[in-house]
Design a protein around this motif. Structure first.
Motif, PDB file in Angstrom:
ATOM      1  N   PHE A 189       1.899  11.619  -5.729  1.00 45.27           N
ATOM      2  CA  PHE A 189       1.213  10.788  -6.720  1.00 45.27           C
ATOM      3  C   PHE A 189       0.516   9.574  -6.114  1.00 45.27           C
ATOM      4  CE2 PHE A 189       2.560  11.561 -11.385  1.00 45.27           C
ATOM      5  CZ  PHE A 189       2.296  12.915 -11.242  1.00 45.27           C
ATOM      6  N   GLY A 190       0.759   9.282  -4.854  1.00 40.81           N
ATOM      7  CA  GLY A 190       0.058   8.188  -4.198  1.00 40.81           C
ATOM      8  C   GLY A 190       0.744   6.849  -4.362  1.00 40.81           C
ATOM      9  N   ASP A 191       0.046   5.803  -3.993  1.00 40.63           N
ATOM     10  CA  ASP A 191       0.625   4.467  -3.959  1.00 40.63           C
ATOM     11  C   ASP A 191       1.024   3.979  -5.346  1.00 40.63           C
ATOM     12  OD1 ASP A 191       0.508   4.025  -1.200  1.00 40.63           O
ATOM     13  OD2 ASP A 191      -1.578   3.375  -1.300  1.00 40.63           O
ATOM     14  N   TRP A 192       2.049   3.143  -5.365  1.00 38.02           N
ATOM     15  CA  TRP A 192       2.511   2.536  -6.607  1.00 38.02           C
ATOM     16  C   TRP A 192       1.835   1.186  -6.805  1.00 38.02           C
ATOM     17  CZ3 TRP A 192       5.557  -2.060  -6.528  1.00 38.02           C
ATOM     18  CH2 TRP A 192       5.888  -2.511  -5.252  1.00 38.02           C
ATOM     19  N   ALA A 193       1.793   0.739  -8.064  1.00 42.61           N
ATOM     20  CA  ALA A 193       1.184  -0.544  -8.384  1.00 42.61           C
ATOM     21  C   ALA A 193       2.182  -1.531  -8.962  1.00 42.61           C
ATOM     22  CB  ALA A 193       0.032  -0.349  -9.370  1.00 42.61           C
ATOM     23  N   GLU A 194       3.172  -1.033  -9.736  1.00 43.38           N
ATOM     24  CA  GLU A 194       4.119  -1.907 -10.424  1.00 43.38           C
ATOM     25  C   GLU A 194       5.438  -1.184 -10.605  1.00 43.38           C
ATOM     26  OE1 GLU A 194       4.652  -3.966 -14.881  1.00 43.38           O
ATOM     27  OE2 GLU A 194       2.762  -3.011 -14.307  1.00 43.38           O
ATOM     28  N   VAL A 195       6.543  -1.910 -10.492  1.00 45.27           N
ATOM     29  CA  VAL A 195       7.863  -1.324 -10.706  1.00 45.27           C
ATOM     30  C   VAL A 195       8.714  -2.280 -11.526  1.00 45.27           C
ATOM     31  CG1 VAL A 195       8.774  -2.205  -8.505  1.00 45.27           C
ATOM     32  CG2 VAL A 195       9.859  -0.238  -9.590  1.00 45.27           C
ATOM     33  N   ASP A 301       1.961   5.655   6.530  1.00 48.44           N
ATOM     34  CA  ASP A 301       2.552   6.820   5.876  1.00 48.44           C
ATOM     35  C   ASP A 301       4.071   6.719   5.818  1.00 48.44           C
ATOM     36  OD1 ASP A 301       2.354   9.357   4.647  1.00 48.44           O
ATOM     37  OD2 ASP A 301       2.783  10.358   6.550  1.00 48.44           O
ATOM     38  N   ALA A 302       4.675   5.998   6.756  1.00 50.46           N
ATOM     39  CA  ALA A 302       6.120   5.775   6.731  1.00 50.46           C
ATOM     40  C   ALA A 302       6.476   4.526   5.934  1.00 50.46           C
ATOM     41  CB  ALA A 302       6.659   5.632   8.153  1.00 50.46           C
ATOM     42  N   ARG A 303       5.551   3.585   5.882  1.00 52.10           N
ATOM     43  CA  ARG A 303       5.805   2.301   5.237  1.00 52.10           C
ATOM     44  C   ARG A 303       5.851   2.419   3.714  1.00 52.10           C
ATOM     45  NH1 ARG A 303       3.636  -2.747   3.652  1.00 52.10           N
ATOM     46  NH2 ARG A 303       4.424  -4.511   4.872  1.00 52.10           N
ATOM     47  N   ARG A 304       5.126   3.377   3.152  1.00 51.30           N
ATOM     48  CA  ARG A 304       4.948   3.469   1.699  1.00 51.30           C
ATOM     49  C   ARG A 304       6.273   3.508   0.953  1.00 51.30           C
ATOM     50  NH1 ARG A 304       2.170   7.833   1.644  1.00 51.30           N
ATOM     51  NH2 ARG A 304       0.121   6.865   1.638  1.00 51.30           N
ATOM     52  N   ALA A 305       7.195   4.372   1.384  1.00 54.04           N
ATOM     53  CA  ALA A 305       8.468   4.507   0.665  1.00 54.04           C
ATOM     54  C   ALA A 305       9.311   3.247   0.815  1.00 54.04           C
ATOM     55  CB  ALA A 305       9.237   5.727   1.166  1.00 54.04           C
ATOM     56  N   MET A 306       9.330   2.637   2.009  1.00 53.42           N
ATOM     57  CA  MET A 306      10.112   1.424   2.208  1.00 53.42           C
ATOM     58  C   MET A 306       9.548   0.273   1.388  1.00 53.42           C
ATOM     59  SD  MET A 306      12.832   0.395   3.723  1.00 53.42           S
ATOM     60  CE  MET A 306      13.684  -1.057   4.347  1.00 53.42           C
ATOM     61  N   GLU A 307       8.250   0.212   1.254  1.00 55.68           N
ATOM     62  CA  GLU A 307       7.621  -0.811   0.436  1.00 55.68           C
ATOM     63  C   GLU A 307       8.000  -0.632  -1.036  1.00 55.68           C
ATOM     64  OE1 GLU A 307       3.155  -2.545   0.303  1.00 55.68           O
ATOM     65  OE2 GLU A 307       3.402  -0.508  -0.474  1.00 55.68           O
ATOM     66  N   PHE A 308       8.025   0.626  -1.499  1.00 54.87           N
ATOM     67  CA  PHE A 308       8.417   0.887  -2.886  1.00 54.87           C
ATOM     68  C   PHE A 308       9.875   0.496  -3.125  1.00 54.87           C
ATOM     69  CE2 PHE A 308      10.272   3.780  -6.081  1.00 54.87           C
ATOM     70  CZ  PHE A 308       9.574   3.327  -7.188  1.00 54.87           C
ATOM     71  N   VAL A 309      10.738   0.868  -2.194  1.00 56.80           N
ATOM     72  CA  VAL A 309      12.153   0.490  -2.301  1.00 56.80           C
ATOM     73  C   VAL A 309      12.296  -1.023  -2.352  1.00 56.80           C
ATOM     74  CG1 VAL A 309      14.293   0.419  -0.958  1.00 56.80           C
ATOM     75  CG2 VAL A 309      13.118   2.593  -1.301  1.00 56.80           C
ATOM     76  N   THR A 310      11.521  -1.726  -1.543  1.00 55.51           N
ATOM     77  CA  THR A 310      11.567  -3.193  -1.535  1.00 55.51           C
ATOM     78  C   THR A 310      11.186  -3.749  -2.894  1.00 55.51           C
ATOM     79  OG1 THR A 310      11.020  -3.199   0.823  1.00 55.51           O
ATOM     80  CG2 THR A 310      10.703  -5.264  -0.383  1.00 55.51           C
ATOM     81  N   GLY A 311      10.131  -3.204  -3.492  1.00 56.16           N
ATOM     82  CA  GLY A 311       9.734  -3.643  -4.824  1.00 56.16           C
ATOM     83  C   GLY A 311      10.786  -3.350  -5.869  1.00 56.16           C
ATOM     84  N   LEU A 312      11.452  -2.208  -5.736  1.00 51.26           N
ATOM     85  CA  LEU A 312      12.514  -1.840  -6.682  1.00 51.26           C
ATOM     86  C   LEU A 312      13.662  -2.848  -6.611  1.00 51.26           C
ATOM     87  CD1 LEU A 312      13.809   1.793  -7.221  1.00 51.26           C
ATOM     88  CD2 LEU A 312      15.338  -0.177  -7.311  1.00 51.26           C
ATOM     89  N   TYR A 313      14.101  -3.168  -5.411  1.00 48.69           N
ATOM     90  CA  TYR A 313      15.178  -4.156  -5.272  1.00 48.69           C
ATOM     91  C   TYR A 313      14.739  -5.520  -5.805  1.00 48.69           C
ATOM     92  CZ  TYR A 313      18.324  -1.269  -2.409  1.00 48.69           C
ATOM     93  OH  TYR A 313      19.191  -0.300  -1.955  1.00 48.69           O
ATOM     94  N   ALA A 314      13.510  -5.906  -5.492  1.00 51.55           N
ATOM     95  CA  ALA A 314      13.020  -7.205  -5.957  1.00 51.55           C
ATOM     96  C   ALA A 314      13.052  -7.280  -7.476  1.00 51.55           C
ATOM     97  CB  ALA A 314      11.609  -7.450  -5.434  1.00 51.55           C
ATOM     98  N   SER A 315      12.651  -6.216  -8.144  1.00 54.54           N
ATOM     99  CA  SER A 315      12.678  -6.197  -9.601  1.00 54.54           C
ATOM    100  C   SER A 315      14.102  -6.214 -10.127  1.00 54.54           C
ATOM    101  CB  SER A 315      11.942  -4.962 -10.119  1.00 54.54           C
ATOM    102  OG  SER A 315      11.985  -4.904 -11.535  1.00 54.54           O
ATOM    103  N   ALA A 316      14.993  -5.456  -9.499  1.00 55.29           N
ATOM    104  CA  ALA A 316      16.385  -5.398  -9.951  1.00 55.29           C
ATOM    105  C   ALA A 316      17.069  -6.751  -9.836  1.00 55.29           C
ATOM    106  CB  ALA A 316      17.149  -4.347  -9.147  1.00 55.29           C
ATOM    107  N   ARG A 320      12.499  -8.881 -13.416  1.00 55.84           N
ATOM    108  CA  ARG A 320      11.121  -8.891 -13.916  1.00 55.84           C
ATOM    109  C   ARG A 320      10.304  -7.801 -13.224  1.00 55.84           C
ATOM    110  NH1 ARG A 320       7.656 -10.689 -10.242  1.00 55.84           N
ATOM    111  NH2 ARG A 320       8.371 -12.021  -8.505  1.00 55.84           N
ATOM    112  N   PRO A 321       9.147  -7.456 -13.793  1.00 53.13           N
ATOM    113  CA  PRO A 321       8.279  -6.497 -13.114  1.00 53.13           C
ATOM    114  C   PRO A 321       7.801  -7.048 -11.774  1.00 53.13           C
ATOM    115  CG  PRO A 321       7.577  -6.854 -15.389  1.00 53.13           C
ATOM    116  CD  PRO A 321       8.595  -7.897 -15.078  1.00 53.13           C
ATOM    117  N   VAL A 322       7.630  -6.169 -10.814  1.00 48.69           N
ATOM    118  CA  VAL A 322       7.137  -6.565  -9.494  1.00 48.69           C
ATOM    119  C   VAL A 322       5.902  -5.737  -9.174  1.00 48.69           C
ATOM    120  CG1 VAL A 322       7.633  -6.562  -7.021  1.00 48.69           C
ATOM    121  CG2 VAL A 322       9.370  -7.348  -8.638  1.00 48.69           C
ATOM    122  N   LEU A 323       4.844  -6.404  -8.764  1.00 48.99           N
ATOM    123  CA  LEU A 323       3.608  -5.748  -8.364  1.00 48.99           C
ATOM    124  C   LEU A 323       3.630  -5.481  -6.866  1.00 48.99           C
ATOM    125  CD1 LEU A 323       1.024  -7.920 -10.351  1.00 48.99           C
ATOM    126  CD2 LEU A 323       2.163  -5.800 -11.080  1.00 48.99           C
TER     127      LEU A 323
END
Length: 350
Positions: A189-195, A301-316, A320-323
Motif C-alpha cells: 500500500f505504500g508510505d503511511w501519512a498518519e497513525v 526500503d528498510a527504513r519504512r517499517a521502522m518509521e511506521f513503528v516509531t509513529g505508532l509508539y509516538a501515538s500510543a 494523539r494522532p501522529v503524522l
C-alpha cells in the motif's frame, strides 16, 4: 563464492540462517562464526567454519564479504557499523536497531556503492506478495488494509534477560513481531501519512507492550487497521487488502506459500510458488551483491517499517494522532521508541 560470517550463534542463526546458507551453497560459504559463548559458536560452525569470541577478531582475520547479525537487538548498531566499516555487507535480523536514530547511523556507515545494510524482512519476499505488488493498479485503487499479528509468547519466552526491556529490545511485540506483517502491508500500500494508536502491557511481566492497535491513513488515501499481540492462544498472521475491484487475503503464521493466499480477482495467479523464507530473501541479497547493487530491504526500503513503528509508539504514548512528517530528529521518539517515557500503564492501573 561469497564468504559469509555469522555473529550470534543462537536459535535464529541455527534454525533460519544456516539453512538459508545451505540452500545457496553453490554461491555462498559460511567461513566464520562469532559468539561470546565459543562452545555455542563451535556447534553452529559444525567444524567447517572458523570460530571467534569477538567480531573484531573475525573481521580482521577472515575479511568476509557478508556478515549476518543474529545477536540481541541492543548489539546490532555497533556490530553492523563495525562490519560495514570493514567492507562487509550486512544482513541484520530485526529489529535492526533500537530506534530510527540507530538505524540511520547504521545506514550512514554504508559506502556510496556499498557495502550495504539489509534488514531481515523475509515475509515480504514470497511469490504471493511479489505477484500482488506486480499487479499494480490492475486490481483498482487501494482502499483498506487489515494487518494482524496475533501470536502467543509465554513467561518462559520473557525469562531471557534482554527480552521485554526498552534498553535491550527497543520495544515490545510491535517492533519485534508485528513489524513483519507491517512491512509487507507497507510494501503493497505504500508510505503511511498518519497513525492513531494504543498500546499496553496487559499481562506479561515485562516493561514493554504485549498488545498494540493502530489505525493508519496511507499517502494514497487508503486506510488500515493494525493489531499486534503476544497474548493470543490461537495464533495467526493475517493480511487483507481491499482494492476497488478485488480483495486479496493472506492467512499464515510464521511463513507462507501460494496456498495461503486467496483473492476474488480472476487476475490472481502467481506464476511460481516461492515461500516466504530467509532463504528466499538471501537469494535476492546475493543477486544484488553479485551485481553490485543495493539489495531489497535496505536504505529507504528498510527504513519504512521502522518509521511506521516509531509513529505508532509516538501515538500510543502521547494519545494523539501522529503524522509521518513529525518523525524527525527533533522528536524524542526518533531517539527512543518509548520517547523516554519508559512505561505503559499495566492492566488495572490509572
Amino acid at each position: 563464492m561469497i564468504r559469509a560470517a555469522i555473529v550470534g550463534a543462537g536459535a535464529i542463526a541455527a534454525h533460519s540462517h544456516v539453512p538459508a546458507l545451505r540452500a545457496h551453497r553453490d554461491r555462498v560459504e559460511l567461513v566464520a562464526v562469532a559468539d561470546v559463548d565459543e562452545s555455542r559458536a563451535r556447534t553452529l560452525a559444525g567444524g567447517n567454519a572458523a570460530v571467534y569470541a569477538d567480531l573484531g577478531d573475525l573481521l580482521a582475520a577472515e575479511r568476509p564479504d557478508l556478515v549476518i547479525v543474529c545477536t540481541p537487538p541492543y548489539l546490532h548498531v555497533d556490530q553492523a557499523i563495525e562490519a560495514l566499516s570493514a567492507g562487509a555487507w550486512v544482513w541484520c535480523e530485526k529489529p535492526a536497531a533500537l530506534s530510527l536514530a540507530e538505524l540511520d547511523r547504521m545506514a550512514a556507515a554504508e559506502g556510496a556503492g556499498g557495502p550495504y545494510l539489509s534488514v531481515v524482512y523475509q515475509q515480504r519476499f514470497g511469490s504471493g506478495a511479489g505477484h500482488l505488488r506486480a499487479l499494480g493498479g490492475a486490481l483498482g485503487r487501494p482502499m483498506l488494509a487489515l494487518c494482524q499479528t496475533t501470536w502467543h509468547r509465554g513467561e518462559e519466552y520473557y525469562s531471557v534477560p534482554y527480552r521485554g526491556k526498552w534498553a535491550t529490545e527497543g520495544g515490545g511485540t510491535t517492533v519485534l513481531h508485528g513489524v513483519h506483517q507491517m512491512d509487507l502491508m507497507l510494501s503493497v500500500f505504500g508510505d503511511w501519512a498518519e497513525v492513531r494508536a494504543m498500546a499496553g502491557r496487559l499481562d506479561r511481566p515485562i516493561e514493554t507492550e504485549d498488545v498494540s492497535l493502530a489505525m493508519v491513513r496511507f499517502e494514497n488515501g487508503a486506510m488500515g487497521s493494525v493489531v499486534t499481540s503476544v497474548l493470543s492462544p490461537r495464533e495467526e498472521s493475517y493480511l487483507r487488502f481491499d482494492f476497488a475491484d478485488a480483495t486479496v487475503e493472506l492467512r499464515h503464521l510464521y511463513g507462507y506459500g501460494n496456498a495461503d493466499w486467496t483473492s476474488t480477482s480472476p487476475l490472481w495467479s502467481p506464476p511460481e510458488d516461492v515461500p516466504s523464507s530467509h532463504a528466499t530473501q538471501l537469494g535476492l541479497l546475493l543477486d544484488a551483491y553479485e551485481r553490485g547493487e543495493r539489495p531489497p530491504a535496505s536504505g529507504a526500503d528498510a527504513r519504512r517499517a521502522m518509521e511506521f513503528v516509531t509513529g505508532l509508539y509516538a501515538s500510543a504514548f502521547t494519545g494523539r494522532p501522529v503524522l509521518r512528517k513529525e518523525i524527525t530528529a527533533d522528536s524524542p521518539f526518533y531517539h527512543r521508541l518509548d520517547g523516554g517515557v519508559e512505561t505503559f500503564f499495566a492492566a488495572g492501573e490509572s
